[in-house]
Design an enzyme around this catalytic site. Structure first.
Site, mmCIF file in Angstrom:
data_model
loop_
_atom_site.group_PDB
_atom_site.id
_atom_site.type_symbol
_atom_site.label_atom_id
_atom_site.label_comp_id
_atom_site.label_asym_id
_atom_site.label_seq_id
_atom_site.Cartn_x
_atom_site.Cartn_y
_atom_site.Cartn_z
ATOM 1 N N ASP A 81 0.811 -1.219 0.000
ATOM 2 C CA ASP A 81 0.000 0.000 0.000
ATOM 3 C C ASP A 81 0.841 1.264 0.000
ATOM 4 O O ASP A 81 2.051 1.235 0.271
ATOM 5 C CB ASP A 81 -0.946 0.006 1.203
ATOM 6 C CG ASP A 81 -0.203 -0.034 2.533
ATOM 7 O OD1 ASP A 81 0.813 -0.751 2.621
ATOM 8 O OD2 ASP A 81 -0.627 0.644 3.479
ATOM 9 N N GLU A 148 0.153 -1.525 5.507
ATOM 10 C CA GLU A 148 1.200 -1.115 6.435
ATOM 11 C C GLU A 148 0.977 0.305 6.931
ATOM 12 O O GLU A 148 1.168 0.611 8.113
ATOM 13 C CB GLU A 148 2.565 -1.223 5.749
ATOM 14 C CG GLU A 148 3.757 -0.999 6.679
ATOM 15 C CD GLU A 148 4.235 0.441 6.760
ATOM 16 O OE1 GLU A 148 5.089 0.738 7.621
ATOM 17 O OE2 GLU A 148 3.733 1.293 5.988
ATOM 18 N N ASP A 172 12.071 -0.681 3.348
ATOM 19 C CA ASP A 172 11.227 0.473 3.639
ATOM 20 C C ASP A 172 11.982 1.630 4.269
ATOM 21 O O ASP A 172 11.373 2.540 4.835
ATOM 22 C CB ASP A 172 10.076 0.038 4.557
ATOM 23 C CG ASP A 172 8.881 0.966 4.491
ATOM 24 O OD1 ASP A 172 8.842 1.819 3.583
ATOM 25 O OD2 ASP A 172 7.987 0.845 5.348
#
Length: 491
Positions: A81, A148, A172
């Site tokens: 996402d 997330e 990330d």
């Protein structure tokens, strides 16, 4: 306007080609299904086994290249996402419309919206490796989690036994040259204050006050930069001048996500005609005050009012208005404490992310972050006490643990040594004040050796989000070199 073909021609081509595909398929939090289905179809065509777990996480597996079958199993992890944020003048439906990436010098940006480089670049790198035939690696798993950004649903839902990996590489992080070995935990706080409404008094004129032009940004990564929080700035004005100007509030809204620093907020209110000249004067003074205080961090800040042609049907009663404004003005926000153990890193913070009036209640959404549980608990206690004083109810939910640093991590040493061998300089070993999913993975996979790396991304969670093109190439080269250096399993 940059075309997706031009984006796909950037280095490395395979990664950028995937990123262009990701941008073309809407995938805000809780709406990742179309992108997930696209990836599943592609993996099936490639003959790569795919598992979709009970919450929607994807696990894709790829055998080792010849001669590397005995290496430790690596899982490359990203989330599906993206944060949906746009400028006020941008027409865009994140559930239906594609992101419009564009090349701007050394950066890739989006057209008036978040770009989704967080975590689309990491996802693209994992998929590019799965699709390649010329990249040496041991047995691979790719884990793509859902939701997330809006609750870590995927990380919370990942069950034991789904992964076979020994090592996890989280993609990330958002700064080239930094290797992350720990992160903050967090908890969501929702405060609801019952409000009384009453009929609009006669003889008043309606206006809307706007706070706009702020940078916003990631409530973890950017919280220490001193940026303005539109919700707090709006509450500050009302707390200082509502009584003086006989303001009657009809509605107040600001921010869109609990994990994004609010860039815009507005208040619809009524005022006696006789006080309009003083209102205009106070607005001009307040804008000057904020521009002086925030001249370096918020050069585009605007404070303005517009007269409304129609009157609202109801306003807050004066006692309710005072309780709500004073609560918002007193609500803690920003850095609560810096870390003593890790210089320059925020230990505990709070973001007053969203405020609104709905169904007869004032509503505030906050995100508390901390590297230590006791720091988080302290802020929980502060908010609980403030809510009790105001007569509000507070709900704490979605608590997730931090990722405790492991200075003896073997994979961290591999990444550090690999970086030094490629770029002939030492990387910074860091702990990030943001909620990576790694801490949650430790619950069911306590022996998993983890590290987080990524390219340089600026202003995530806001429409100014951008990713540096050169550092994407550097991140790619580092990731591939690390995969080639993964050691064999020991007996």
């Amino acid at each position: 306007m940059t075309t997706t073909q031009e984006i796909s021609q950037l280095y490395p081509n395979a990664l950028w080609n995937w990123f262009a595909q990701i941008c073309a398929i809407p995938h805000p939090s809780k709406h990742e299904a179309k992108l997930s289905e696209h990836i599943q179809r592609w993996a099936a065509e490639k003959g790569l086994p795919v598992v979709v777990d009970h919450v929607g996480n994807l696990i894709i597996r790829k055998p080792a290249t010849a001669g590397m079958e005995n290496r430790k199993i690596v899982v490359i992890q990203a989330h599906l996402d993206m944060v949906p944020q746009k400028n006020a003048d941008k027409q865009h439906d994140f559930v239906l419309d594609a992101i419009e990436p564009r090349i701007d010098g050394e950066w890739v940006k989006a057209n008036g919206t978040t770009l989704g480089a967080d975590n689309g670049i990491g996802m693209a790198s994992a998929l590019a490796i799965l699709g390649a035939n010329d990249i040496p690696h041991g047995p691979l798993e790719v884990l793509l989690t859902v939701d997330e950004e809006a609750g870590m649903t995927g990380a919370f839902g990942l069950q034991a036994g789904m992964l076979n990996a020994d090592i996890l590489i989280n993609t990330d992080s958002e700064q080239e040259g930094e290797i992350y070995m720990g992160c903050a935990g967090g908890v969501d706080a929702e405060i609801r204050l019952p409000l009384e409404m009453e009929t609009v008094p006669s003889g008043l004129q309606a206006f809307t006050l706007y706070i706009s032009g702020l940078k916003g940004g990631h409530s973890g990564v950017n919280i220490h930069l001193g940026r303005g929080n539109a919700n707090k700035l709006l509450a500050r004005f009302m707390a200082g001048h509502a009584d003086e100007l006989n303001i009657r509030i009809a509605d107040i809204t600001g921010g869109t996500l609990r994990n994004a620093i609010p860039r815009e907020a507005q208040c619809q209110f009524l005022i006696p005609s006789a006080h309009i000249p003083l209102l205009t004067q106070r607005i001009a003074q307040y804008e000057q005050i904020l521009q002086a205080e925030l001249s370096q961090t918020e050069p585009s800040l605007k404070v303005r009012i517009e007269e409304n042609k129609s009157l609202p049907q109801q306003v807050l009663s004066l006692p309710s208005q005072q309780r709500w404004i004073h609560f918002l003005n007193a609500c803690p926000n920003g850095v609560i404490r810096m870390s003593d153990d890790i210089p320059g890193v925020t230990e505990t913070s709070l973001n007053l992310g969203v405020i609104s009036i709905e169904n007869g209640q004032g509503r505030a959404l906050c995100l508390i972050r901390s590297l230590i549980d006791t720091g988080r608990e302290q802020v929980e206690s502060m908010l609980t006490s403030l809510s009790a004083i105001a007569g509000a109810e507070i709900t704490l939910s979605g608590c997730y643990p931090g990722w405790k640093p492991d200075t003896s991590s073997p994979v961290m040493k591999i990444v550090k040594d690999t970086y030094e061998s490629i770029y002939h300089k030492e990387p910074d070993i860091m702990v990030i004040h943001a909620g990576l999913e790694c801490g949650l993975f430790k619950k069911h996979y306590p022996e998993l050796d983890m590290v987080s790396i990524g390219p340089t991304i600026r202003f995530p969670h806001g429409p100014d989000e951008m990713v540096n093109i050169k550092t994407v190439g550097q991140y790619w080269e580092l990731l591939l070199a690390v995969l080639a250096r993964i050691p064999e399993k020991t007996a």
